[in-house]
Design a protein around this motif. Structure first.
Motif, PDB file in Angstrom:
ATOM      1  N   MET A 132       8.469 -26.340   2.218  1.00 26.57           N
ATOM      2  CA  MET A 132       7.820 -25.885   1.008  1.00 26.57           C
ATOM      3  C   MET A 132       8.503 -24.621   0.466  1.00 26.57           C
ATOM      4  O   MET A 132       8.659 -24.475  -0.727  1.00 26.57           O
ATOM      5  N   PHE A 133       8.923 -23.734   1.400  1.00 28.57           N
ATOM      6  CA  PHE A 133       9.617 -22.509   1.003  1.00 28.57           C
ATOM      7  C   PHE A 133      10.906 -22.837   0.247  1.00 28.57           C
ATOM      8  O   PHE A 133      11.187 -22.264  -0.813  1.00 28.57           O
ATOM      9  N   LYS A 134      11.677 -23.772   0.794  1.00 30.98           N
ATOM     10  CA  LYS A 134      12.946 -24.159   0.169  1.00 30.98           C
ATOM     11  C   LYS A 134      12.712 -24.743  -1.224  1.00 30.98           C
ATOM     12  O   LYS A 134      13.453 -24.437  -2.161  1.00 30.98           O
ATOM     13  N   LEU A 135      11.676 -25.539  -1.366  1.00 29.60           N
ATOM     14  CA  LEU A 135      11.339 -26.151  -2.647  1.00 29.60           C
ATOM     15  C   LEU A 135      10.967 -25.093  -3.680  1.00 29.60           C
ATOM     16  O   LEU A 135      11.477 -25.102  -4.809  1.00 29.60           O
ATOM     17  N   LEU A 136      10.105 -24.158  -3.307  1.00 23.27           N
ATOM     18  CA  LEU A 136       9.688 -23.108  -4.236  1.00 23.27           C
ATOM     19  C   LEU A 136      10.842 -22.179  -4.595  1.00 23.27           C
ATOM     20  O   LEU A 136      10.974 -21.753  -5.742  1.00 23.27           O
ATOM     21  N   LEU A 137      11.675 -21.871  -3.620  1.00 19.59           N
ATOM     22  CA  LEU A 137      12.837 -21.025  -3.874  1.00 19.59           C
ATOM     23  C   LEU A 137      13.798 -21.707  -4.849  1.00 19.59           C
ATOM     24  O   LEU A 137      14.270 -21.093  -5.813  1.00 19.59           O
TER      25      LEU A 137
END
Length: 135
Positions: free
Chosen positions: A1-6
């Motif tokens: 999820m972090f990678k997606l939001l970043l």
């Protein structure tokens, strides 16, 4: 999820600056590229050497393809760096992202007469569509 939001954050900032100034600064694209390298390294550490091969092949193929598209003036520098970053972060999806971005560009140009359309917009759209299409 972090990678997606970043990723979405960087793409949206790039879209905004591309629309506003018709230029995405190297600070934005090189920062994203550096962060993508770090995350790809971490993902490779977590997933093993077979994933490293996938990342390297994706990066190499996207680097060659985007260089050629840049050389014939289809893509700009920020588009190239963004696609290379995407190839590091989403090695199995980056070609789908690119195809969808080109399809979105064709659709926009079909219905609206635009000669200098910023590719960062359909690139972001291609990324968002890919997130919903792939598991």
């Amino acid at each position: 999820m972090f990678k997606l939001l970043l990723t979405l954050s960087f793409l949206l900032v790039a879209c905004y600056t591309d629309l506003k100034t018709r230029n995405v600064s190297n600070k934005i694209t090189f920062t994203w590229l550096l962060i993508a390298l770090v995350i790809a390294g971490y993902d490779t550490y977590q997933r093993g050497s077979s994933y490293l091969l996938i990342v390297v092949l994706s990066w190499a193929a996207m680097s060659i393809l985007t260089f050629l598209l840049f050389a014939v003036k289809i893509l700009g520098g920020a588009d190239v760096k963004s696609l290379i970053s995407l190839s590091l972060l989403y090695p199995q999806d980056v070609f789908l992202i690119l195809v969808l971005a080109f399809l979105l560009t064709i659709c926009v140009k079909k219905f609206k007469d635009v000669s200098n359309f910023p590719f960062m917009l359909p690139l972001t759209g291609g990324f968002i569509l890919t997130v919903f299409v792939t598991p």
